[in-house]
Design a protein around this motif. Structure first.
Motif, PDB file in Angstrom:
ATOM      1  N   ARG A 107       3.259  40.568   9.583  1.00 56.11           N
ATOM      2  CA  ARG A 107       3.424  39.121   9.566  1.00 56.11           C
ATOM      3  C   ARG A 107       4.647  38.736  10.396  1.00 56.11           C
ATOM      4  O   ARG A 107       5.608  39.495  10.503  1.00 56.11           O
ATOM      5  N   THR A 108       4.595  37.539  10.948  1.00 55.76           N
ATOM      6  CA  THR A 108       5.736  36.992  11.670  1.00 55.76           C
ATOM      7  C   THR A 108       6.680  36.337  10.676  1.00 55.76           C
ATOM      8  O   THR A 108       6.262  35.542   9.834  1.00 55.76           O
ATOM      9  N   VAL A 109       7.952  36.681  10.764  1.00 56.70           N
ATOM     10  CA  VAL A 109       8.951  36.207   9.799  1.00 56.70           C
ATOM     11  C   VAL A 109       9.867  35.198  10.487  1.00 56.70           C
ATOM     12  O   VAL A 109      10.463  35.499  11.528  1.00 56.70           O
ATOM     13  N   THR A 110       9.977  34.022   9.911  1.00 55.72           N
ATOM     14  CA  THR A 110      10.893  32.990  10.394  1.00 55.72           C
ATOM     15  C   THR A 110      12.124  32.975   9.494  1.00 55.72           C
ATOM     16  O   THR A 110      12.003  32.873   8.269  1.00 55.72           O
ATOM     17  N   VAL A 111      13.296  33.081  10.122  1.00 57.24           N
ATOM     18  CA  VAL A 111      14.552  33.182   9.373  1.00 57.24           C
ATOM     19  C   VAL A 111      15.473  32.038   9.795  1.00 57.24           C
ATOM     20  O   VAL A 111      16.111  32.106  10.848  1.00 57.24           O
ATOM     21  N   PRO A 112      15.570  30.971   9.007  1.00 56.05           N
ATOM     22  CA  PRO A 112      16.507  29.895   9.333  1.00 56.05           C
ATOM     23  C   PRO A 112      17.919  30.239   8.874  1.00 56.05           C
ATOM     24  O   PRO A 112      18.120  30.842   7.820  1.00 56.05           O
ATOM     25  N   VAL A 138      10.957  36.723  13.935  1.00 60.14           N
ATOM     26  CA  VAL A 138      10.873  38.179  14.006  1.00 60.14           C
ATOM     27  C   VAL A 138       9.395  38.572  13.964  1.00 60.14           C
ATOM     28  O   VAL A 138       8.693  38.273  12.992  1.00 60.14           O
ATOM     29  N   THR A 139       8.945  39.215  15.034  1.00 54.24           N
ATOM     30  CA  THR A 139       7.527  39.563  15.171  1.00 54.24           C
ATOM     31  C   THR A 139       7.385  41.072  15.275  1.00 54.24           C
ATOM     32  O   THR A 139       8.077  41.700  16.091  1.00 54.24           O
ATOM     33  N   PRO A 140       6.498  41.698  14.489  1.00 57.45           N
ATOM     34  CA  PRO A 140       6.302  43.147  14.624  1.00 57.45           C
ATOM     35  C   PRO A 140       5.584  43.477  15.922  1.00 57.45           C
ATOM     36  O   PRO A 140       4.897  42.629  16.508  1.00 57.45           O
TER      37      PRO A 140
END
Length: 616
Positions: free
Chosen positions: A402-407, A362-364
């Motif tokens: 910030r870029t959010v990584t969601v596994p 997820v990138t703003p």
């Protein structure tokens, strides 16, 4: 373990005029952000329109909850009839006027009776809605106070309906009263024995009278005309109508007025009109309560109190994490697309699977150049990520740049911690390699927060540590043996310790639930980076959060603990003011204080070199 929010089913994602996609595979765009107007040119009406829609949905949800609650209170006919005779006798003992005498005054004219029935049926709800709409558009500084008062009044009425079922006087055969609506029309009720849509045994208090009185008092307070006192005719006429039509007793109206009068004293937040901002809309500021030592503490908002009451009345904690929902023939099959995100504003979402784990980045729209966040969702290790989680992820990405990584990690009882952590370690290393370690934050809520702490604890010596570790309502000890938990359990509207203990045992198998990967409070608490923890005092996990800070201090690690009075578990996933406050605190914590580095490279899918874990 999230607050139960409705999951959105799989929905198509459009990409700037392209045809909607029905599936998202690795490396494909999941959605495109809505275009953002240039600075200084944002349409003025958009926030107001969105606020109006939000308020409409909130009022509709409150009304739906009240209607469902009335139905739950139905089915106590003998008790309701017995209470009706008690109320009738009490009124005679108090020398209140006989309801039958008022009805007989109107009985001389069939037109008057039809008019009274129509007033009862058709004025009550539209007048209240029109009052709220007018306040929202013309007197926004009064609107929020009126809406909150209306919600509390309605919730209090529901509690009385549950505790004191009461048949209306038209059902008492020995009073001389007749059901004017059934005889002359119009009527909003069917036969009591065949009406499955309403609860006719909820006469006290009269919300017709309570709402009418609130409308009148609100209009008197919000207007300055010398004729404004004429608005008091509305509640007086409403009281006359509900009694004359034999739908309510005099005491029903008196109790409604008494509850309305007590609300400002029971809820101090309603005694102070909120400050107005430049747009004329109320600005939410937390109400402070003075402690015995002279300090102050923020009191729970009206929205949070209503949420707590609603969840308690709905009995959510009895079923949300009950093991039978996940084990045995009664357990429904898992939706393979249940993890897909809804449409999120101001961010882009891409799916990039890692070792057969669905993983979303997820990138703003601002680029996400300030750093990385690895986010681990909660759900007692047994439930899928929810809309509330996705909304939190989007807000974190937008507010922190910030870029959010969601596994999307595998869930219990099919999988356990031994299936999760090897892949989680490899995913962490890949995210950490995208930039500087001090710009990396590991964030988790509930079970995901416990997993986040266990991840950092179990990192090998050569792996970089994250700059920040943010724990939201963390589940730290799956054994649930803290001696302070039983004192809080009755006040927690969401979590039942026995349910958590069972799910923690399943997730730990074949190990004991006290193992550090499942109960990280038993793991090492050194070299964790900067740790920030948020917890609420109506959460059964709160005692372990306090204990974690104490144990960490003994090992030389400082944990910044933010304890919110009166907050339930995972409140950060809900649309209440305290959730926005937490997101703001996290944003302040993770906002860089030095110039941002160039945008990091995107996480790239790599060939799966290890066999996927098999269900147990």
């Amino acid at each position: 373990m999230p607050v139960p929010l409705a999951e959105l089913g799989p929905a198509p994602y459009a990409v700037d005029g392209a045809s909607p996609q029905t599936a998202a595979g690795p490396g494909t765009a999941v959605r495109q952000p809505r275009s953002v107007p240039a600075a200084g040119r944002r349409p003025v009406g958009c926030p107001r329109a969105l606020g109006a829609v939000r308020e409409l949905l909130l009022v509709a949800a409150l009304w739906a909850a009240y209607s469902l609650g009335r139905l739950v209170a139905d089915g106590h006919v003998p008790t309701a009839m017995a209470n009706a005779h008690r109320v009738w006798d009490l009124e005679r003992a108090l020398h209140l006027p006989d309801e039958a005498s008022l009805q007989h005054l109107l009985a001389h004219s069939e037109t008057l009776l039809r008019t009274a029935n129509g007033y009862y049926a058709y004025v009550h709800f539209p007048a209240t809605v029109a009052f709220l709409v007018w306040l929202y558009l013309r007197r926004p500084d009064h609107y929020r106070r009126a809406r909150n008062t209306l919600a509390v009044l309605t919730g209090a009425a529901l509690v009385v309906h549950l505790l004191f079922p009461l048949a209306p006087p038209r059902m008492l055969a020995d009073t001389g009263l007749v059901d004017t609506a059934a005889r002359y029309g119009p009527s909003v009720y069917g036969s009591p024995t065949a009406d499955d849509l309403t609860n006719q045994y909820a006469a006290m208090p009269s919300l017709h009278v309570g709402w009418a009185l609130l409308v009148a008092v609100g209009l008197v307070a919000a207007t300055r005309s010398r004729w404004r006192w004429l608005w008091l005719i509305h509640p007086a006429l409403t009281l006359t109508v509900v009694v004359a039509t034999a739908n309510h007793y005099w005491l029903d109206g008196i109790v409604a007025a008494a509850i309305l009068a007590l609300i400002p004293f029971l809820l101090p937040a309603l005694r102070r009109p909120p400050a107005s901002g430049t747009t004329g809309h109320p600005v939410r500021t937390p109400v402070q309560k003075t402690r015995a030592d002279g300090g102050t503490v923020a009191m729970p908002s009206i929205s949070s109190r209503l949420l707590t009451v609603s969840l308690t009345l709905a009995g959510v904690r009895r079923w949300q994490f009950a093991p039978k929902r996940f084990i045995g023939a009664a357990a429904p099959p898992r939706d393979p697309n249940g993890h897909r995100p809804p449409i999120l504003r101001h961010v882009t979402v891409r799916r990039q699977d890692v070792e057969q784990w669905p993983t979303y980045v997820v990138t703003p729209v601002s680029g996400g150049s300030a750093g990385q966040i690895l986010y681990l969702h909660g759900g007692a290790y047994a439930t899928e990520i929810t809309v509330g989680h996705w909304n939190l992820v989007a807000r974190l990405a937008e507010r922190t740049d910030r870029t959010v990584t969601v596994p999307i990690y595998p869930l219990t009882p099919e999988y356990g911690h031994r299936d999760v952590f090897p892949t989680l370690h490899r995913l962490y290393r890949r995210v950490a390699a995208l930039g500087s370690a001090d710009r990396l934050a590991v964030v988790g809520d509930s079970a995901g927060a416990g997993m986040a702490l266990a991840l950092v604890q179990s990192l090998p010596a050569g792996d970089p540590r994250p700059g920040d570790l943010v724990l939201l309502s963390p589940w730290l000890d799956a054994t649930m043996t803290n001696p302070d938990i039983p004192a809080i359990a009755p006040r927690d509207p969401l979590l039942k310790p026995a349910h958590l203990r069972s799910l923690g045992h399943l997730y730990a198998l074949p190990d004991l639930p006290s193992v550090a990967e499942v109960s990280p409070i038993n793991g090492p608490l050194r070299d964790l980076g900067r740790v920030t923890l948020f917890t609420g005092t109506r959460d059964v996990l709160n005692p372990d959060a306090r204990r974690l800070r104490h144990l960490a201090a003994e090992q030389g690690t400082e944990i910044v603990l933010h304890e919110y009075p009166g907050m339930l578990h995972d409140w950060v996933l809900t649309p209440i003011p305290e959730a926005k406050r937490v997101i703001g605190q996290i944003a302040d914590l993770l906002t860089p204080t030095r110039p941002a580095a160039p945008p990091p490279p995107q996480l790239k899918p790599t060939p799966d070199r290890s066999p996927p874990p098999q269900p147990r």
